[in-house]
Design an enzyme around this catalytic site. Structure first.
Site, PDB file in Angstrom:
ATOM      1  N   GLY A  84      27.718  30.886  39.376  1.00 55.04           N
ATOM      2  CA  GLY A  84      27.412  30.640  40.936  1.00 55.04           C
ATOM      3  C   GLY A  84      26.438  31.940  41.637  1.00 55.04           C
ATOM      4  O   GLY A  84      26.486  33.161  40.359  1.00 55.04           O
ATOM      5  N   SER A  85      25.972  32.482  42.317  1.00 60.65           N
ATOM      6  CA  SER A  85      26.008  33.198  42.435  1.00 60.65           C
ATOM      7  C   SER A  85      26.476  34.748  42.032  1.00 60.65           C
ATOM      8  O   SER A  85      25.941  35.869  42.185  1.00 60.65           O
ATOM      9  CB  SER A  85      24.987  33.668  44.250  1.00 60.65           C
ATOM     10  OG  SER A  85      26.357  33.555  45.262  1.00 60.65           O
TER      11      SER A  85
ATOM     12  N   ASN B 299      36.967  33.395  49.124  1.00 63.04           N
ATOM     13  CA  ASN B 299      37.143  33.237  49.662  1.00 63.04           C
ATOM     14  C   ASN B 299      38.204  32.137  51.235  1.00 63.04           C
ATOM     15  O   ASN B 299      38.742  31.328  49.901  1.00 63.04           O
ATOM     16  CB  ASN B 299      36.019  32.715  50.925  1.00 63.04           C
ATOM     17  CG  ASN B 299      34.693  33.352  50.610  1.00 63.04           C
ATOM     18  OD1 ASN B 299      35.325  34.882  50.994  1.00 63.04           O
ATOM     19  ND2 ASN B 299      33.877  32.820  50.766  1.00 63.04           N
TER      20      ASN B 299
ATOM     21  N   ALA C 248      24.164  37.827  47.354  1.00 69.57           N
ATOM     22  CA  ALA C 248      23.416  37.608  47.279  1.00 69.57           C
ATOM     23  C   ALA C 248      23.053  36.025  47.019  1.00 69.57           C
ATOM     24  O   ALA C 248      23.682  35.170  47.333  1.00 69.57           O
ATOM     25  CB  ALA C 248      24.925  37.028  45.529  1.00 69.57           C
TER      26      ALA C 248
ATOM     27  N   LYS D 114      38.915  39.309  55.527  1.00 70.50           N
ATOM     28  CA  LYS D 114      37.901  38.565  55.124  1.00 70.50           C
ATOM     29  C   LYS D 114      37.670  37.527  55.789  1.00 70.50           C
ATOM     30  O   LYS D 114      36.763  36.752  55.973  1.00 70.50           O
ATOM     31  CB  LYS D 114      38.293  39.139  53.866  1.00 70.50           C
ATOM     32  CG  LYS D 114      36.719  37.783  53.492  1.00 70.50           C
ATOM     33  CD  LYS D 114      35.401  39.520  52.819  1.00 70.50           C
ATOM     34  CE  LYS D 114      34.037  38.360  53.145  1.00 70.50           C
ATOM     35  NZ  LYS D 114      33.600  37.230  51.958  1.00 70.50           N
TER      36      LYS D 114
ATOM     37  N   ASN E 133      23.725  34.861  60.495  1.00 65.89           N
ATOM     38  CA  ASN E 133      24.610  35.011  60.808  1.00 65.89           C
ATOM     39  C   ASN E 133      24.339  35.969  62.269  1.00 65.89           C
ATOM     40  O   ASN E 133      25.002  36.114  63.261  1.00 65.89           O
ATOM     41  CB  ASN E 133      24.856  36.319  60.358  1.00 65.89           C
ATOM     42  CG  ASN E 133      25.640  35.381  59.395  1.00 65.89           C
ATOM     43  OD1 ASN E 133      25.449  34.573  58.599  1.00 65.89           O
ATOM     44  ND2 ASN E 133      26.125  36.041  57.572  1.00 65.89           N
TER      45      ASN E 133
ATOM     46  N   GLU F 233      34.070  25.163  52.037  1.00 63.66           N
ATOM     47  CA  GLU F 233      35.414  26.209  51.658  1.00 63.66           C
ATOM     48  C   GLU F 233      36.288  26.063  53.052  1.00 63.66           C
ATOM     49  O   GLU F 233      36.795  26.570  53.398  1.00 63.66           O
ATOM     50  CB  GLU F 233      35.275  28.061  50.896  1.00 63.66           C
ATOM     51  CG  GLU F 233      34.594  27.989  49.410  1.00 63.66           C
ATOM     52  CD  GLU F 233      34.460  29.153  48.951  1.00 63.66           C
ATOM     53  OE1 GLU F 233      35.436  29.698  48.183  1.00 63.66           O
ATOM     54  OE2 GLU F 233      33.669  30.259  49.501  1.00 63.66           O
TER      55      GLU F 233
HETATM   56  O1  PAF Z   1      30.629  33.653  53.315  1.00 60.18           O
HETATM   57  C1  PAF Z   1      29.392  34.381  53.408  1.00 60.18           C
HETATM   58  O2  PAF Z   1      29.058  34.512  53.463  1.00 60.18           O
HETATM   59  C2  PAF Z   1      30.274  36.083  54.142  1.00 60.18           C
HETATM   60  O3  PAF Z   1      31.547  35.803  53.001  1.00 60.18           O
HETATM   61  C3  PAF Z   1      30.117  37.171  54.824  1.00 60.18           C
HETATM   62  C4  PAF Z   1      30.636  37.912  55.094  1.00 60.18           C
HETATM   63  C5  PAF Z   1      30.330  35.580  56.431  1.00 60.18           C
HETATM   64  C6  PAF Z   1      28.723  36.474  55.709  1.00 60.18           C
HETATM   65  O4  PAF Z   1      27.763  35.942  55.237  1.00 60.18           O
END
Ligand code: PAF
Length: 296
Positions: A9-10, A102, A127, A181, A199, A260
């Site tokens: 993936g990316s 994540n 990415a 995170k 965002n 996710e």
């Molecule tokens: O999942 C994502 O998109 C990234 O981890 C984040 C930091 C939220 C930025 O878009």
């Protein structure tokens, strides 16, 4: 160093392109077609200042034998189970594996890999996969790494072998690293996916910002964080630094892919349940994202 990357993936494509500058990289894909595409075209890395092409060997995941010095698992959290099942069957040698997912819910699966050296990481890069062999690097960041279990030798070697422009930061405490995170993903990803905004809108729009703050407070309550200011600042910093980006969860919803959400808000709901705490905002956002996935 010989590095195997599972997942194209990316993030898998981005890591393969950069790491191939200083290491010998093989990338393992979900489909034979994608492996053929990469073998034919190489991996194309697109940056603000132009495109570069990297010749990287690609094979379908079924051929992964864990023979590289380090394997980097760059699949979605809900695909980790398949990798772990295969890794548990491979008896060639104990594997050194780095997981780049994540959320936190993949951690409970890692105990199945006793005897291996296991590392976890979080990524701050932006990415975007433009096609099966092309990735756009649209946000330069850092890769955070920590030992999960075993010996950290290959992690230390790996960190000294990354090329310029692709920095890594080694952390001593994997839990704290992942929690920071998780909080960012738990705030930014579901809100942007439901509101279908970039965002930056979460802090630009006063109404969305109120919801962001309430959601953040509920997360702090579930995770029992004593000093939450530093975490709040990093959420705001991510919204500012990635203001024009679409979160990975929004992109998943737009592309009709599974998200996710279970690894992120699902993990927080399990924590709430264990402590017999109510988490109405997290629960509602979780259900809304699940509902969107179901509509696809
Ligand atoms: O999942 C994502 O998109 C990234 O981890 C984040 C930091 C939220 C930025 O878009």
């Amino acid at each position: 160093m010989k590095i195997g990357i599972i997942g194209a993936g990316s993030i898998g494509l981005l890591f393969a392109a950069y790491l191939s500058k200083t290491n010998h990289v093989v990338i393992y894909t979900k489909t034979l077609e994608q492996a053929e595409d990469i073998n034919k075209h190489g991996i194309v890395l697109v940056k603000k200042d132009g495109k570069s092409n990297y010749n990287i060997k690609a094979c379908p995941f079924d051929l992964w034998e864990g023979r590289e010095d380090l394997t980097i698992v760059a699949v979605k959290q809900y695909q980790v189970k398949d990798v772990i099942e295969r890794a548990a069957k491979i008896n060639t040698k104990p594997n050194d594996i780095l997981f780049l997912q994540n959320g936190m819910s993949h951690l409970k699966l890692l105990s199945k890999l006793e005897g291996n050296n296991l590392f976890v990481g979080t990524i701050e890069h932006g990415a975007y996969k433009e096609n099966p062999f092309t990735v756009r690097h649209n946000g330069e960041g850092v890769t955070n790494l920590a030992l999960f279990s075993g010996d950290r030798t290959s992690l230390t070697s790996f960190s000294s072998l990354v090329p310029d422009g692709f920095p890594v930061s080694l952390h001593n405490n994997y839990y704290e690293m992942l929690i920071s995170k998780l909080i960012i993903n738990a705030v930014v990803n579901p809100l942007t996916a439901i509101l279908q905004v970039q965002n930056g809108m979460l802090i630009k729009n006063d109404y969305y910002y109120e919801v962001l703050k309430d959601l953040f407070s509920e997360i702090v309550f579930i995770l029992n964080l004593a000093d939450s200011k530093v975490y709040f600042r990093s959420v705001i910093k991510v919204c500012q630094n990635t203001a024009l980006n679409r979160s990975s969860m929004l992109k998943d919803i737009e592309a009709g892919r599974k998200t996710e959400i279970d690894a992120i808000l699902g993990f927080l709901l399990e924590e709430a349940q264990k402590q017999e705490k109510q988490a109405p905002i997290i629960k509602n956002l979780y259900l809304l994202v699940k509902g969107k996935e179901n509509n696809m």
